[in-house]
Write an enzyme that holds these catalytic residues in place. Structure first.
Site, mmCIF file in Angstrom:
data_model
loop_
_atom_site.group_PDB
_atom_site.id
_atom_site.type_symbol
_atom_site.label_atom_id
_atom_site.label_comp_id
_atom_site.label_asym_id
_atom_site.label_seq_id
_atom_site.Cartn_x
_atom_site.Cartn_y
_atom_site.Cartn_z
ATOM 1 N N HIS A 116 0.843 -1.208 0.000
ATOM 2 C CA HIS A 116 0.000 0.000 0.000
ATOM 3 C C HIS A 116 0.877 1.258 0.000
ATOM 4 O O HIS A 116 1.862 1.329 0.733
ATOM 5 C CB HIS A 116 -0.833 -0.053 1.290
ATOM 6 C CG HIS A 116 -1.901 0.952 1.405
ATOM 7 N ND1 HIS A 116 -1.908 1.909 2.385
ATOM 8 C CD2 HIS A 116 -3.020 1.147 0.680
ATOM 9 C CE1 HIS A 116 -3.000 2.648 2.268
ATOM 10 N NE2 HIS A 116 -3.689 2.203 1.232
ATOM 11 N N SER A 140 -6.393 -1.017 -5.296
ATOM 12 C CA SER A 140 -6.518 -1.396 -3.883
ATOM 13 C C SER A 140 -7.424 -2.619 -3.810
ATOM 14 O O SER A 140 -7.978 -3.037 -4.827
ATOM 15 C CB SER A 140 -7.045 -0.228 -3.046
ATOM 16 O OG SER A 140 -8.375 0.033 -3.333
ATOM 17 N N ASP A 174 -7.404 14.454 -5.178
ATOM 18 C CA ASP A 174 -6.934 13.171 -4.627
ATOM 19 C C ASP A 174 -8.154 12.471 -4.051
ATOM 20 O O ASP A 174 -8.643 12.840 -2.988
ATOM 21 C CB ASP A 174 -5.883 13.418 -3.529
ATOM 22 C CG ASP A 174 -5.290 12.114 -3.021
ATOM 23 O OD1 ASP A 174 -5.475 11.075 -3.672
ATOM 24 O OD2 ASP A 174 -4.629 12.152 -1.962
ATOM 25 N N MET A 175 -8.656 11.488 -4.741
ATOM 26 C CA MET A 175 -9.935 10.883 -4.329
ATOM 27 C C MET A 175 -10.028 9.395 -4.620
ATOM 28 O O MET A 175 -9.520 8.901 -5.620
ATOM 29 C CB MET A 175 -11.076 11.579 -5.072
ATOM 30 C CG MET A 175 -10.888 11.627 -6.579
ATOM 31 S SD MET A 175 -12.393 12.052 -7.446
ATOM 32 C CE MET A 175 -12.816 10.480 -8.201
ATOM 33 N N ALA A 176 -10.698 8.707 -3.701
ATOM 34 C CA ALA A 176 -11.092 7.331 -3.964
ATOM 35 C C ALA A 176 -12.250 7.381 -4.965
ATOM 36 O O ALA A 176 -12.911 8.426 -5.093
ATOM 37 C CB ALA A 176 -11.550 6.677 -2.669
ATOM 38 N N LYS A 224 -20.605 5.794 -13.479
ATOM 39 C CA LYS A 224 -19.455 6.668 -13.773
ATOM 40 C C LYS A 224 -18.268 6.332 -12.853
ATOM 41 O O LYS A 224 -17.131 6.201 -13.316
ATOM 42 C CB LYS A 224 -19.858 8.137 -13.615
ATOM 43 C CG LYS A 224 -20.959 8.544 -14.573
ATOM 44 C CD LYS A 224 -21.312 10.006 -14.393
ATOM 45 C CE LYS A 224 -22.535 10.365 -15.217
ATOM 46 N NZ LYS A 224 -22.923 11.759 -15.052
ATOM 47 N N GLY A 306 -8.490 21.018 -3.639
ATOM 48 C CA GLY A 306 -7.328 20.806 -2.781
ATOM 49 C C GLY A 306 -7.116 21.921 -1.764
ATOM 50 O O GLY A 306 -6.318 21.773 -0.838
ATOM 51 N N GLN A 307 -7.837 23.019 -1.896
ATOM 52 C CA GLN A 307 -7.627 24.150 -0.963
ATOM 53 C C GLN A 307 -8.063 23.779 0.450
ATOM 54 O O GLN A 307 -7.538 24.318 1.429
ATOM 55 C CB GLN A 307 -8.384 25.393 -1.445
ATOM 56 C CG GLN A 307 -7.976 26.666 -0.719
ATOM 57 C CD GLN A 307 -8.631 27.903 -1.309
ATOM 58 O OE1 GLN A 307 -9.443 27.813 -2.227
ATOM 59 N NE2 GLN A 307 -8.290 29.065 -0.783
#
Ligand code: NAI
Length: 349
Positions: A116, A140, A174-176, A224, A306-307
């Site tokens: 991981h 994953s 940055d996302m699952a 999607k 991201g902010q």
């Protein structure tokens, strides 16, 4: 409680080293985990140390791997992880991609046979720090139903992207590819709370509000998110000749076997397109544009992607990184692990 970045990094590094990981890899892994915590991505920070320590102690991570970078074309390569620490392998692979993109304008580097690698924006951030655009995806373990399915096939297969601006800010994603992380289900169980019926399904594939009945997570936006998870699996699994779909190894089972996960980094050099100066200027402009958009009722301000993490960084820099007391106590203790992740334990997923 709050802890300084330096102290947190040193506690994590020492624990992983004590569990058996070589010092250099323990240090890089600690860096990646602190990167997550300092952005408020606590699901991929110090919280994971006990799991990693247990896997290391039980032989499920190669503690002295024979890392090899194989250049396969003018702008392509494969980094062989040899069952070693994913954080370190993915970081070194991104270093290679950055070198190639500086020269060739673009680089695509696969990382194979790794454990991981954590919050994968760490690696796209490396590219943005070098005035490049970074993109990364990784596999994953299977815990997500395909659209219309009643059993899991893909993992939470995350996607990360980062683009540099003029003033050291970065536009990031940055996302699952799932509605919620598995950790949120465990959290609801521990608090005896119900969950929204949009998060997960039971053993029949029916949406459930009972966290104890959850058998698999739901992808974001139905077909999607399902399609995005497929794309990630093709790029970071199939393309690298690795186990794919529901054959990807489980995180919390077989703790004495090396994992063979895949990740793919893509780096683009704006200098080969519109030029880096103009690119960074326009990225800054769009960040400012977004901040100036009229907020909807209930929102104070529109943040650029991201902010939200940048806001947390500013707070933690001043006041220390927030860490759950139990995790801090574990990091300070002599305990390596408590067999917490034995898969027979119903909370172990
Ligand atoms: P999330 O749902 O917390 O955030 C997703 C995205 O939305 C982020 O880019 C965030 O900056 C952005 N965002 C959130 N609130 C915002 C706001 N108000 N305005 C603008 N942008 C906003 O992330 P998620 O899906 O829970 O993922 C968490 C972490 O888990 C990531 O670091 C990911 O890489 C990691 N992960 C790692 C896996 C692995 O196997 N290595 C598997 C799955 C996830």
């Amino acid at each position: 409680m709050r802890v300084s970045k330096e102290d947190l990094k040193s506690l994590i590094k020492n624990k992983l080293h004590k569990a058996g990981l070589n010092e250099e890899h323990a240090s890089t892994a600690a860096d990646v985990l602190v990167f997550a915590d300092e952005r408020g991505i606590h699901s991929h920070g110090a919280m994971r140390v006990e799991y990693y320590a247990e896997r290391i102690a039980k032989g499920g991570m190669n503690t002295n791997p024979d890392f090899k970078f194989e250049k396969t074309g003018p702008a392509t390569g494969v980094f062989h992880g040899d069952g070693g620490n994913g954080h370190t392998a993915a970081k070194l692979a991104m270093d290679e991609a950055i070198k190639m993109a500086k020269e060739s304008g673009v680089a695509i580097v696969g990382v194979r046979d790794i454990s991981h690698s954590g919050a994968i924006s760490y690696f796209t951030n490396q590219a943005a720090e070098s005035n490049l655009i970074g993109f990364s995806v990784c596999q994953s373990d299977p815990m997500v139903v395909p659209f219309g399915g009643a059993e899991p096939y893909y993992g939470t297969n995350p996607i990360a992207f980062a683009a540099p601006s003029t003033d050291n800010r970065k536009m990031t994603l940055d996302m699952a590819t799932t509605v919620q992380a598995w950790g949120k289900i465990l959290h609801a169980r521990s608090k005896n709370q119900t969950i929204p019926d949009t998060w997960a399904v039971d053993g029949n594939g029916e949406p459930t509000t009972d966290p104890y009945k959850v058998n698999a997570l739901l992808p974001i936006s139905g077909p999607k998110g399902y399609g995005l998870a497929m794309m990630v699996d093709v790029l970071s699994g199939v393309l690298l000749g690795l186990p794919f779909g529901n054959k990807v190894s489980s995180m919390y089972e077989n703790l004495s076997e090396y994992r063979k996960l895949g990740q793919l980094h893509i780096v683009i050099n704006p200098e080969f397109f519109m030029g880096i100066t103009g690119f960074q200027k326009d990225i800054s402009q769009s960040m400012d544009d977004l901040n100036g958009i009229k907020p909807a009722p209930g929102f104070d301000k529109v943040l650029y992607p991201g902010q939200n993490n940048d806001v947390v960084i500013a707070d933690y820099k001043e006041n220390g990184i927030e860490i759950v007391d139990d995790i801090y106590d574990y990091l300070k203790s002599d305990v390596i692990h408590n067999n917490q992740y034995d898969h027979k334990n119903p909370f172990a997923e």
